[in-house]
Design a protein around this motif. Structure first.
Motif, PDB file in Angstrom:
ATOM      1  N   LEU A  12     -13.004 -55.698  -7.595  1.00  0.00           N
ATOM      2  CA  LEU A  12     -12.044 -55.245  -6.593  1.00  0.00           C
ATOM      3  C   LEU A  12     -10.715 -54.806  -7.212  1.00  0.00           C
ATOM      4  O   LEU A  12      -9.821 -54.352  -6.499  1.00  0.00           O
ATOM      5  CB  LEU A  12     -11.774 -56.364  -5.576  1.00  0.00           C
ATOM      6  CG  LEU A  12     -12.932 -56.727  -4.633  1.00  0.00           C
ATOM      7  CD1 LEU A  12     -12.582 -57.965  -3.827  1.00  0.00           C
ATOM      8  CD2 LEU A  12     -13.260 -55.568  -3.703  1.00  0.00           C
ATOM      9  N   THR A  13     -10.597 -54.946  -8.546  1.00  0.00           N
ATOM     10  CA  THR A  13      -9.334 -54.622  -9.209  1.00  0.00           C
ATOM     11  C   THR A  13      -8.890 -53.198  -8.921  1.00  0.00           C
ATOM     12  O   THR A  13      -7.703 -52.937  -8.663  1.00  0.00           O
ATOM     13  CB  THR A  13      -9.459 -54.827 -10.737  1.00  0.00           C
ATOM     14  OG1 THR A  13      -9.758 -56.193 -11.000  1.00  0.00           O
ATOM     15  CG2 THR A  13      -8.150 -54.455 -11.432  1.00  0.00           C
ATOM     16  N   GLU A  14      -9.829 -52.254  -8.941  1.00  0.00           N
ATOM     17  CA  GLU A  14      -9.463 -50.854  -8.689  1.00  0.00           C
ATOM     18  C   GLU A  14      -8.862 -50.670  -7.305  1.00  0.00           C
ATOM     19  O   GLU A  14      -7.905 -49.921  -7.128  1.00  0.00           O
ATOM     20  CB  GLU A  14     -10.700 -49.977  -8.854  1.00  0.00           C
ATOM     21  CG  GLU A  14     -10.408 -48.481  -8.755  1.00  0.00           C
ATOM     22  CD  GLU A  14     -11.630 -47.618  -9.022  1.00  0.00           C
ATOM     23  OE1 GLU A  14     -11.734 -46.533  -8.424  1.00  0.00           O
ATOM     24  OE2 GLU A  14     -12.486 -48.049  -9.830  1.00  0.00           O
ATOM     25  N   ARG A  15      -9.420 -51.378  -6.317  1.00  0.00           N
ATOM     26  CA  ARG A  15      -8.875 -51.280  -4.959  1.00  0.00           C
ATOM     27  C   ARG A  15      -7.494 -51.940  -4.879  1.00  0.00           C
ATOM     28  O   ARG A  15      -6.598 -51.431  -4.204  1.00  0.00           O
ATOM     29  CB  ARG A  15      -9.825 -51.957  -3.965  1.00  0.00           C
ATOM     30  CG  ARG A  15     -11.159 -51.254  -3.829  1.00  0.00           C
ATOM     31  CD  ARG A  15     -11.018 -49.888  -3.212  1.00  0.00           C
ATOM     32  NE  ARG A  15     -10.863 -49.964  -1.762  1.00  0.00           N
ATOM     33  CZ  ARG A  15     -10.366 -48.975  -1.021  1.00  0.00           C
ATOM     34  NH1 ARG A  15      -9.923 -47.869  -1.596  1.00  0.00           N
ATOM     35  NH2 ARG A  15     -10.279 -49.103   0.290  1.00  0.00           N
ATOM     36  N   VAL A  16      -7.324 -53.058  -5.591  1.00  0.00           N
ATOM     37  CA  VAL A  16      -6.008 -53.699  -5.616  1.00  0.00           C
ATOM     38  C   VAL A  16      -4.980 -52.746  -6.218  1.00  0.00           C
ATOM     39  O   VAL A  16      -3.863 -52.599  -5.695  1.00  0.00           O
ATOM     40  CB  VAL A  16      -6.048 -55.015  -6.429  1.00  0.00           C
ATOM     41  CG1 VAL A  16      -4.642 -55.612  -6.537  1.00  0.00           C
ATOM     42  CG2 VAL A  16      -6.991 -56.019  -5.794  1.00  0.00           C
ATOM     43  N   GLU A  17      -5.351 -52.075  -7.300  1.00  0.00           N
ATOM     44  CA  GLU A  17      -4.443 -51.114  -7.943  1.00  0.00           C
ATOM     45  C   GLU A  17      -4.102 -49.970  -6.992  1.00  0.00           C
ATOM     46  O   GLU A  17      -2.947 -49.533  -6.916  1.00  0.00           O
ATOM     47  CB  GLU A  17      -5.087 -50.571  -9.218  1.00  0.00           C
ATOM     48  CG  GLU A  17      -5.197 -51.614 -10.329  1.00  0.00           C
ATOM     49  CD  GLU A  17      -6.017 -51.128 -11.508  1.00  0.00           C
ATOM     50  OE1 GLU A  17      -6.738 -50.105 -11.363  1.00  0.00           O
ATOM     51  OE2 GLU A  17      -5.954 -51.767 -12.578  1.00  0.00           O
ATOM     52  N   LEU A  70      -4.092 -55.810   3.006  1.00  0.00           N
ATOM     53  CA  LEU A  70      -5.059 -54.742   2.754  1.00  0.00           C
ATOM     54  C   LEU A  70      -6.308 -55.278   2.062  1.00  0.00           C
ATOM     55  O   LEU A  70      -7.436 -54.901   2.401  1.00  0.00           O
ATOM     56  CB  LEU A  70      -4.412 -53.650   1.899  1.00  0.00           C
ATOM     57  CG  LEU A  70      -3.450 -52.707   2.617  1.00  0.00           C
ATOM     58  CD1 LEU A  70      -2.523 -52.026   1.614  1.00  0.00           C
ATOM     59  CD2 LEU A  70      -4.212 -51.668   3.423  1.00  0.00           C
ATOM     60  N   MET A  71      -6.113 -56.186   1.104  1.00  0.00           N
ATOM     61  CA  MET A  71      -7.251 -56.690   0.341  1.00  0.00           C
ATOM     62  C   MET A  71      -8.135 -57.628   1.153  1.00  0.00           C
ATOM     63  O   MET A  71      -9.362 -57.560   1.069  1.00  0.00           O
ATOM     64  CB  MET A  71      -6.764 -57.391  -0.932  1.00  0.00           C
ATOM     65  CG  MET A  71      -6.372 -56.446  -2.041  1.00  0.00           C
ATOM     66  SD  MET A  71      -7.609 -55.151  -2.378  1.00  0.00           S
ATOM     67  CE  MET A  71      -9.066 -56.148  -2.746  1.00  0.00           C
ATOM     68  N   ILE A  72      -7.546 -58.509   1.945  1.00  0.00           N
ATOM     69  CA  ILE A  72      -8.386 -59.416   2.730  1.00  0.00           C
ATOM     70  C   ILE A  72      -9.104 -58.638   3.829  1.00  0.00           C
ATOM     71  O   ILE A  72     -10.229 -58.959   4.204  1.00  0.00           O
ATOM     72  CB  ILE A  72      -7.565 -60.599   3.291  1.00  0.00           C
ATOM     73  CG1 ILE A  72      -8.486 -61.766   3.664  1.00  0.00           C
ATOM     74  CG2 ILE A  72      -6.706 -60.196   4.475  1.00  0.00           C
ATOM     75  CD1 ILE A  72      -9.200 -62.416   2.509  1.00  0.00           C
ATOM     76  N   CYS A  73      -8.446 -57.599   4.338  1.00  0.00           N
ATOM     77  CA  CYS A  73      -9.122 -56.714   5.305  1.00  0.00           C
ATOM     78  C   CYS A  73     -10.311 -56.019   4.643  1.00  0.00           C
ATOM     79  O   CYS A  73     -11.387 -55.907   5.224  1.00  0.00           O
ATOM     80  CB  CYS A  73      -8.148 -55.672   5.851  1.00  0.00           C
ATOM     81  SG  CYS A  73      -6.919 -56.309   7.004  1.00  0.00           S
ATOM     82  N   GLU A  74     -10.107 -55.552   3.417  1.00  0.00           N
ATOM     83  CA  GLU A  74     -11.166 -54.887   2.666  1.00  0.00           C
ATOM     84  C   GLU A  74     -12.331 -55.842   2.429  1.00  0.00           C
ATOM     85  O   GLU A  74     -13.495 -55.481   2.606  1.00  0.00           O
ATOM     86  CB  GLU A  74     -10.604 -54.408   1.324  1.00  0.00           C
ATOM     87  CG  GLU A  74     -11.622 -53.800   0.389  1.00  0.00           C
ATOM     88  CD  GLU A  74     -11.740 -52.292   0.550  1.00  0.00           C
ATOM     89  OE1 GLU A  74     -12.496 -51.689  -0.211  1.00  0.00           O
ATOM     90  OE2 GLU A  74     -11.082 -51.728   1.447  1.00  0.00           O
ATOM     91  N   VAL A  82      -2.182 -57.716 -10.936  1.00  0.00           N
ATOM     92  CA  VAL A  82      -1.921 -56.282 -10.793  1.00  0.00           C
ATOM     93  C   VAL A  82      -0.523 -56.038 -10.231  1.00  0.00           C
ATOM     94  O   VAL A  82       0.226 -55.186 -10.713  1.00  0.00           O
ATOM     95  CB  VAL A  82      -2.980 -55.630  -9.878  1.00  0.00           C
ATOM     96  CG1 VAL A  82      -2.579 -54.199  -9.497  1.00  0.00           C
ATOM     97  CG2 VAL A  82      -4.348 -55.636 -10.555  1.00  0.00           C
ATOM     98  N   ALA A  83      -0.153 -56.789  -9.199  1.00  0.00           N
ATOM     99  CA  ALA A  83       1.045 -56.473  -8.415  1.00  0.00           C
ATOM    100  C   ALA A  83       2.353 -56.696  -9.162  1.00  0.00           C
ATOM    101  O   ALA A  83       3.256 -55.848  -9.108  1.00  0.00           O
ATOM    102  CB  ALA A  83       1.037 -57.286  -7.118  1.00  0.00           C
TER     103      ALA A  83
END
Length: 408
Positions: free
Chosen positions: A126-131, A161-165, A366-367
């Protein structure tokens, strides 16, 4: 009765209550009274309803309690260290799907279903989506700048956004559940408001579960619809993961940024070497310990660090104090991103250790570097003492974090 100078407001033979007041100007340190109690890793403590239980502040004692199946997590067996409006005694049983308030075998059944969904490998994928989400939030923040409330612009949106994903929750509905989650975790909210917010959140998740059963998508909730879980169980688990995954990480990002801005040498070190991000995250988790305390109830007589804890007695484990134990972490009150903070208890320990810890690590790793790289001159827009603290909520943090930066 003799006065005990180490614990203000108590006497030597009168067990203290749980300290909660932090020293002015020390937003990152545990309550001063808690620090004063840390010379004894396990001690007697008086609870809100008069129950005499125990307070654990030592790191090794905390690990022992959290890993021992002779200590129960069932809510109905626990006494609360602080008063809760509308509750005069012990807690009611855990709602359906709330695995944090269950013991084996019920907890084991749920945990086995969920563990495979939160593997390190899957979270790293999921790193790419977090980025991507991080970049989008920073783009919007920069466009609206050069000032922002970092909580509203960055700390909340990224984990939301991430927990929704992960769960397959439509992001368009975030405002609906964000306010419900905030109310559930707000210690100043009355019992009726909390109950209404929790009921509304479960109703929302229940509707979503039915939609996933009808048309599965590539997400965790859809995966779980193929199990033997009922709709009610799925909604309860979804609500727990949504609330926990949003609130804890959001407060770590907000308070963590505040801590870095307040320690410019550490901020400069991370900015100079983004490769320290993983290590920085572990140290911030240890240093801040936003999810505190944890509670257990003894199912039988148990001895911990030479202290006898009798069956039926509640134990409050102070994660903040355990993560500042000098026997485990030398010079514990100093933020040091070069420290190897291995073994901290910010995610708990034992059978109930946080399921989503790897996702939280990915998000923060990432953040933080991305934020500092985008805004090299990032700084507080108000004096540190004017940053409003979330000190009456189950998860500690900042209510808002006004920041500013120089436009190029």
């Amino acid at each position: 009765m003799s006065y005990d100078p180490k614990t203000p407001g108590t006497t030597a033979d009168e067990p203290p209550t749980l300290p909660t007041d932090r020293r002015a100007g020390c937003p990152f340190d545990p309550p001063a009274g808690l620090t004063a109690l840390s010379d004894e890793p396990v001690r007697r403590m008086r609870y809100a309803d008069g129950h005499l239980g125990h307070l654990v502040t030592g790191h090794s004692a905390a690990r022992a309690v959290l890993a021992d199946p002779r200590f129960s997590s069932r809510y109905e067996l626990l006494h609360t260290p602080l008063p809760i409006e509308g509750l005069s005694g012990q807690l009611p049983p855990a709602p359906v799907g709330d695995i944090t308030g269950l013991d084996a075998p019920d907890h084991t059944r749920y945990r086995r279903l969920l563990t495979g969904k939160f593997t390190v490998r899957r979270m790293r994928q999921l790193t790419e989506r977090v980025e991507q989400f991080t970049t989008e939030c920073l783009d919007a923040m920069e466009a609206a700048g050069p000032t922002a409330d970092l909580v509203e612009a960055f700390a909340q949106p990224v984990p939301t956004l991430m927990i929704c994903e992960l769960l397959g929750v439509p992001y368009e509905g975030r405002e609906r559940f964000q306010s419900q989650v905030a109310t559930i975790f707000d210690q100043t909210a009355d019992a009726a408001a909390k109950g209404e917010a929790y009921t509304a959140l479960l109703q929302y998740l229940g509707e979503l579960v039915l939609a996933k059963r009808a048309e599965p998508t590539d997400d965790l909730l859809s995966d779980l619809t193929t199990s033997d879980l009922t709709d009610e169980e799925l909604a309860g688990i979804g609500g727990l993961l949504l609330a926990a995954g949003l609130d804890t990480t959001a407060n770590m990002l907000g308070l963590g940024t505040f801590a870095l801005l307040s320690n410019p040498d550490q901020l400069d070190a991370l900015r100079a070497d983004p490769g320290l991000a993983g290590q920085t995250v572990e140290e911030l988790l240890r240093y801040l310990s936003v999810a505190d305390p944890l509670m257990r109830s003894a199912l039988e007589d148990v001895e911990v660090e030479g202290r006898l804890i009798r069956a039926g007695e509640t134990v409050t484990v102070s994660v903040q104090a355990a993560n500042r134990d000098p026997h485990k972490f030398p010079d514990p009150d100093r933020l040091d991103i070069n420290r190897k903070a291995t073994g901290h208890l910010a995610f708990g320990h034992g059978a109930h250790q946080c399921l989503g810890q790897q996702l939280a690590r990915v998000e923060m790793t990432v953040a933080f570097p991305a934020l500092l790289a985008r805004f090299p001159t990032l700084r507080l827009a108000v004096p540190p003492q004017d940053v409003p603290l979330r000190d009456r909520a189950n998860i500690y943090g900042v209510i808002s974090l006004p920041v500013t930066w120089d436009k190029e």
